[in-house]
Design a protein around this motif. Sequence first.
Motif, PDB file in Angstrom:
ATOM      1  N   HIS A 242       5.940   4.895  -7.620  1.00  0.00           N
ATOM      2  CA  HIS A 242       4.651   5.598  -7.506  1.00  0.00           C
ATOM      3  C   HIS A 242       4.673   5.874  -6.446  1.00  0.00           C
ATOM      4  N   HIS A 291       0.636   0.259 -11.911  1.00  0.00           N
ATOM      5  CA  HIS A 291      -0.433   1.522 -12.430  1.00  0.00           C
ATOM      6  C   HIS A 291      -0.195   1.785 -14.167  1.00  0.00           C
ATOM      7  N   HIS A 292       1.440   1.238 -13.869  1.00  0.00           N
ATOM      8  CA  HIS A 292       2.545   1.730 -14.534  1.00  0.00           C
ATOM      9  C   HIS A 292       2.655   0.792 -16.075  1.00  0.00           C
TER      10      HIS A 292
HETATM   11 CU   LIG Z   1       1.931   5.329  -9.961  1.00  0.00          CU
END
Ligand SMILES: [Cu+2]
Length: 508
Positions: A242, A291-292
């Motif tokens: 990320h 958030h993945h």
């Molecule tokens: Cu991300």
Amino acid sequence: MVLELQKPRPIWQIMFSTHHTDVGLLYLITSLAFLFLGGTLALAIRAELFLPGSQIIADSMTFNRIFTVHGTTLIFLFIIPFASAVGNYYVPIMVRYKDMAYPKLNAIAFWMIPPAGALIWLGFADFTWYATPPYSIISAPGPAADMWIFGLKILGISSVLGAINFIVTILKCKHPDMSIGQVPLLAWSFLSSSLIIIVAIPTFAAALLMLLTDRLGVSGFFNPAMGGDPIAYAHLFWFTFHPEVYVLVIPAIGMMYEIIPRFSRKPIFSYNSGVFAFVLLSIVGFSSWAHHMYATGMSFTEKTVFMVGTLAAVPASAMHVFNFIATMWNGRIKFLTPMMWSVGGIALFFSAGAGGVVNSAMPLDFTTHDTYWVVGHFHLFVMGTIAFGSIGYLYYMFPYVTGRMYNETMGKIHFILSFIGTVLVFFTQHVLGLYGMPRRIFDYPPIPEWIAMNQIASVGAMIIGVSMAIFLANMIHSSGKGKLADIHDPFGLGGKYYYPFEAKNPSH
Ligand SMILES: [Cu+2]
Ligand code: HEM
């Protein structure tokens, strides 16, 4: 800038040079070669998905190999080396130093890329760009998978070496008369992204080693059959990647900070907010990796923390967009090719961010996760924002590097076709995701809406393909036969706005 191609030199002189503009040129050519290679694979994917059933690719395994190498190539062998090319050319000049801090290390970091690229292309692994276990450790066929792992390992080391070099060059080698608050925003973008690299990459480097030993059967970190946990890999992977998406996007934003004020013929609206937003983004980038993984059974509290952490990135991104708009406001804008790409990139950045906010809202993500929506989302960033910013900057650099002008009409046609194509492919993919089409599939049921939208996306991709052929022709033709550029003001912006760093760094 140094005029590289105007005074031809034997190729080996450039290859064995450690001078920053020579290394920059090597990065530039390599990254563009991989742009075209990776792009060709994208066309194959889109041709395959034009209709249900098998079209040009024989089986799903080959399809998986193609999109794995496509993604890996464009992220690691195009976007990152392209940014390094720009950084190599500009950062030393911007901080008024004779070269990068460690020129030999700089050349070594570059020379790690071709072997890594060869490993990835000769292997042609099939386990997607994030090598998900348990598939990647139990079934992914070797030696392709192992070659990919080694390739990425080498690229990680190369990134870290490059990042150390940028950090030291900017912080330690800048001219003593220059305070850090005077360093141009493009150099700030390299400082921020390099700091992210140093903190983020080691985690993935460790995960890659664990993946390899798991594959060899001597450990079971991610192997459920040996008591391991595949979800642990997802955490390690996203803890690196990320933040890494900001490593990709921040230099592209930095490039826009060079182009927007110059072609608006106005100073940047707020230098300080640009710096602040870069620094903020590099910090909050570390607060959102899971958030993945909303779908992996984390607790509600954990998910909420990551959702808030993700949304924290929104103000930082918005600050850049406002800064660009305020800079253009009331400017005497000259819409030449570099400016068109930058403005197009900002528009797509905005729409990509809007899709990102939907993903980050955990209940909505259950609808979008693992569908074509996500493919559309991140491509609006990687293609619409990062590649657009980079290509715009390439047009901008072109006269400084070659001493010649590219063909402006062809540059504009390239932009217009690419913009139309990008909207057709990636906006449509968002909708396709909402219609339920999963990502990473080779064949799909003949649902009329799915077929129609896949065809729109495939036509969009072909339009981008045509535009890229025009681009290639323009670059090759103009670098040898283009009109000679007025190096003091190649874009006719008026003296005050031309590139302010005339310094020519002598070879040494
Ligand atoms: Cu991300
Ligand atoms: C700044 C540039 C950005 C880039 C390059 C980027 C890239 C990506 C990539 C590569 C993926 C999918 C990876 C995969 O599963 O293979 C992704 C997914 C995601 N992105 Fe972004 N992103 C960016 C910005 C944002 C922003 C600003 C937000 C939120 C406001 C966001 C929220 C998300 C979420 C929540 C997902 C997970 C979606 C899912 O798998 O269900 N992204 N992004």
